[in-house]
Write a protein that holds these residues in place. Structure first.
Motif, short mmCIF file in Angstrom:
data_model
loop_
_atom_site.label_atom_id
_atom_site.label_comp_id
_atom_site.label_asym_id
_atom_site.label_seq_id
_atom_site.Cartn_x
_atom_site.Cartn_y
_atom_site.Cartn_z
N UNK A 78 28.13 43.48 35.89
CA UNK A 78 28.69 42.29 34.91
C UNK A 78 28.52 42.79 33.54
N UNK A 79 27.05 42.95 33.36
CA UNK A 79 26.67 43.42 31.83
C UNK A 79 25.50 44.00 31.91
N UNK A 80 25.09 44.71 31.06
CA UNK A 80 24.04 45.76 30.92
C UNK A 80 22.84 44.92 30.17
N UNK A 81 21.68 45.47 30.46
CA UNK A 81 20.42 44.84 29.83
C UNK A 81 20.37 45.45 28.34
N UNK A 82 21.05 46.56 28.23
CA UNK A 82 21.18 47.16 26.72
C UNK A 82 21.75 46.28 25.95
N UNK A 109 22.49 35.66 43.76
CA UNK A 109 22.71 36.90 43.43
C UNK A 109 23.90 37.33 42.73
N UNK A 110 24.55 36.22 42.11
CA UNK A 110 25.80 36.45 41.28
C UNK A 110 25.11 36.79 39.97
N UNK A 111 26.21 37.48 38.91
CA UNK A 111 25.69 37.62 37.83
C UNK A 111 25.12 36.54 36.87
N UNK A 112 25.53 35.30 37.11
CA UNK A 112 24.99 34.09 36.49
C UNK A 112 24.59 33.22 37.39
N UNK A 120 21.85 38.42 35.81
CA UNK A 120 21.32 39.65 36.26
C UNK A 120 21.88 40.94 35.52
N UNK A 121 21.00 41.52 34.99
CA UNK A 121 21.48 42.82 34.05
C UNK A 121 21.19 44.13 34.51
N UNK A 122 22.49 44.97 34.57
CA UNK A 122 22.31 46.27 35.15
C UNK A 122 21.94 47.20 33.90
N UNK A 123 21.61 48.50 34.38
CA UNK A 123 21.64 49.57 33.29
C UNK A 123 23.27 49.89 33.10
N UNK A 124 23.55 50.30 31.89
CA UNK A 124 24.95 50.52 31.35
C UNK A 124 25.53 51.52 31.97
N UNK A 125 24.85 52.56 32.60
CA UNK A 125 25.33 53.51 33.37
C UNK A 125 26.06 53.06 34.54
N UNK A 176 34.08 40.09 29.49
CA UNK A 176 33.36 39.78 30.72
C UNK A 176 33.88 38.83 31.67
N UNK A 177 34.75 37.96 31.40
CA UNK A 177 35.34 36.79 31.93
C UNK A 177 36.54 37.40 32.78
N UNK A 178 36.52 37.43 34.41
CA UNK A 178 37.31 37.99 35.12
C UNK A 178 38.74 36.94 34.86
N UNK A 179 39.87 37.44 34.68
CA UNK A 179 41.22 36.74 34.41
C UNK A 179 41.55 35.81 35.39
N UNK A 180 41.10 36.13 36.74
CA UNK A 180 41.66 35.35 37.72
C UNK A 180 40.87 33.99 37.92
#
Length: 288
Positions: free
Chosen positions: A119-123, A200-203, A106-111, A39-43
């Motif tokens: 960034x990551x799913x609630x599943x 509003x960012x993932x974390x 903040x968690x999305x549906x994996x779809x 999950x961590x962007x390399x840049x």
């Protein structure tokens, strides 16, 4: 085997990672190590954190094993929280003691895994395919956890209150946290997230009463960590064992065609001591 001996655990004594409040990590080949870079962007720099500081139990030790190093940089960074704490102002330390922090994700549906703001799913977060079960697991007054639907109807907002100190068996009260790694500002410089508000960012990370950390407070936290930073270059085959209750870790950005692969193995787990959020957080939690 070497890592398990160094961490003083047997083959069945290591802790588990997934479903405890972080990203979902896959194991590496047929080992017990998980991919530390999930999950961590390399840049972006992975900011300092104690592993699983957001959880109700966390590993006593963590082991990192370098599998593949990046073409350019990707240096492991460490800092001793005993020294960090000694350099931090008493005013800031007392505020941490009094309020603790809220860790928000903040968690999305994996779809929606291909969406630019995914960034990551609630599943993955709650280890279930059932939204009803995810809400049940995420809304837990005993662990000071709550989940709500975001106004965009696409994401879930998961909030955890946590203390930021732990009693170390040798050093007493020690700063123990994931503040910089969970604050929205850690994504500054990312192509998609830079224009997006921290909230509003993932974390994101707030004070325990729901107020934002000020720029002066963030500057002080960053400064004391920078002053205590140690740089460790790991090469394939290198193994690094850390006292997770004392030492924070992170990494510098990296680039190149080769993917950096660093394995993470947890020791036995330590339960969080009894604690209590500030009244402002309990009021919101009890109303949820």
């Amino acid at each position: 085997v070497v890592a398990q001996k160094l961490m003083r655990i047997d083959g069945t004594g290591s802790g588990s990672y997934n479903g405890k409040g972080g990203v979902s990590r896959k194991t590496i080949d047929d080992t017990s190590f998980v991919d530390s870079a999930a999950g961590a962007p390399s840049e972006l720099k992975i900011q300092f954190h104690n592993e699983m500081a957001y959880a109700t139990d966390f590993p006593k030790y963590v082991t990192f094993a370098m599998v593949h190093q990046a073409d350019l940089d990707g240096t492991t960074i460490l800092a001793d929280n005993v020294m960090v704490q000694s350099s931090m102002s008493e005013m800031l330390l007392n505020k941490f003691r009094m309020l603790g922090v809220q860790y928000i994700r903040h968690l999305h549906h994996e779809s929606e895994c291909d969406a630019p703001d995914y960034y990551m799913s609630w599943q993955g977060a709650f280890q279930t395919d059932s939204l009803e079960e995810a809400m049940k697991r995420g809304n837990n007054k005993d662990t000071f956890s709550m989940v709500e639907q975001c106004s965009d109807s696409r994401r879930l907002r998961h909030t955890l209150w946590c203390p930021v100190f732990h009693t170390h068996p040798e050093h007493g009260e020690v700063f123990f946290n994931s503040v910089l790694n969970r604050h929205g500002s850690w994504m500054d410089g990312h192509a998609h997230w830079t224009p997006v508000p921290n909230s509003e960012r993932p974390y994101h990370c707030l004070w325990g009463d729901g107020t934002e950390l000020s720029q002066d407070e963030l500057t002080e936290i960053r400064r004391v960590y920078e002053d205590r930073t140690e740089y460790v270059s790991l090469h394939p085959g290198d193994v690094l064992v850390l006292d997770n209750l004392r030492v924070v870790h992170g990494r510098t950005p990296y680039s190149g065609k080769s993917r950096r692969l660093l394995g993470l193995l947890l020791s036995d787990m330590v339960p969080r001591a009894p604690c209590q959020p500030p009244d402002a957080y309990m009021k919101v939690l009890n109303a949820a």
